[in-house]
Design a protein around this motif. Structure first.
Motif, PDB file in Angstrom:
ATOM      1  N   LEU A  77       0.835  -1.202   0.000  1.00 58.50           N
ATOM      2  CA  LEU A  77       0.000   0.000   0.000  1.00 58.50           C
ATOM      3  C   LEU A  77       0.872   1.254   0.000  1.00 58.50           C
ATOM      4  N   MET A  78       1.908   1.265   0.816  1.00 65.89           N
ATOM      5  CA  MET A  78       2.794   2.434   0.869  1.00 65.89           C
ATOM      6  C   MET A  78       3.493   2.649  -0.476  1.00 65.89           C
ATOM      7  N   VAL A  79       3.941   1.577  -1.085  1.00 66.80           N
ATOM      8  CA  VAL A  79       4.583   1.694  -2.398  1.00 66.80           C
ATOM      9  C   VAL A  79       3.582   2.212  -3.424  1.00 66.80           C
ATOM     10  N   PHE A  80       2.359   1.691  -3.386  1.00 65.43           N
ATOM     11  CA  PHE A  80       1.322   2.157  -4.312  1.00 65.43           C
ATOM     12  C   PHE A  80       1.101   3.664  -4.158  1.00 65.43           C
ATOM     13  N   LEU A  81       1.072   4.149  -2.905  1.00 66.16           N
ATOM     14  CA  LEU A  81       0.791   5.559  -2.658  1.00 66.16           C
ATOM     15  C   LEU A  81       1.924   6.484  -3.090  1.00 66.16           C
ATOM     16  N   VAL A  82       3.153   6.010  -3.003  1.00 68.18           N
ATOM     17  CA  VAL A  82       4.285   6.900  -3.317  1.00 68.18           C
ATOM     18  C   VAL A  82       5.018   6.500  -4.601  1.00 68.18           C
ATOM     19  N   ARG A  83       4.480   5.551  -5.319  1.00 70.27           N
ATOM     20  CA  ARG A  83       5.152   5.028  -6.513  1.00 70.27           C
ATOM     21  C   ARG A  83       5.616   6.127  -7.455  1.00 70.27           C
ATOM     22  N   ASP A  84       4.806   7.121  -7.688  1.00 70.42           N
ATOM     23  CA  ASP A  84       5.143   8.153  -8.660  1.00 70.42           C
ATOM     24  C   ASP A  84       5.783   9.385  -8.040  1.00 70.42           C
ATOM     25  N   CYS A  85       6.030   9.337  -6.748  1.00 65.66           N
ATOM     26  CA  CYS A  85       6.569  10.488  -6.014  1.00 65.66           C
ATOM     27  C   CYS A  85       7.882  10.985  -6.615  1.00 65.66           C
ATOM     28  N   CYS A  86       8.741  10.076  -6.955  1.00 69.51           N
ATOM     29  CA  CYS A  86      10.093  10.465  -7.354  1.00 69.51           C
ATOM     30  C   CYS A  86      10.322  10.408  -8.862  1.00 69.51           C
TER      31      CYS A  86
END
Length: 117
Positions: free
Chosen positions: A83-92
């Motif tokens: 879930l955390m990866v899904f939420l921040v996947r496009d952050c960087c």
């Protein structure tokens, strides 16, 4: 993790009692807790704890195992990680420095000697 799974997890966590349950079980990893202990820790009526645990389980956020007559519930750290990866996947995507504070906070809460989500 796909959108539907993420929405199910976020929906399950969007209620304060269920969020408290999940956070409590994360703190009690890797041993987990029986339902009665969860209810006592959080002062939740026995007649509602099973509903909350079932909702979190259906969302994939909890696992359970039978130990004699007790059912021991554990937080699914793999699901939390997904879930955390899904939420921040496009952050960087184009600016990795945007994620640096987030990553620093995650590292500070999970020293290298601990099992982190």
């Amino acid at each position: 993790m796909d959108m539907e799974s993420a929405l199910a997890a976020l929906s399950a966590l969007s209620q304060s009692t269920r969020l408290d349950i999940f956070r409590l079980l994360v703190r009690h990893e890797p041993d987990g807790l029986p339902a009665g202990d969860v209810a006592r820790h959080l002062d939740i009526p026995q007649n509602t704890i099973s509903t909350h645990l079932a909702i979190l389980s259906r969302a994939g956020l909890l696992t359970s195992r039978r130990h004699s007559r007790l059912i021991i519930y554990r937080a699914s750290l793999a699901r939390l990680r997904a879930l955390m990866v899904f939420l921040v996947r496009d952050c960087c995507a184009s600016s990795p420095e945007l994620c640096a504070p987030l990553l620093a906070n995650l590292v500070s809460c999970c020293p290298a000697t601990e099992s982190c989500p």
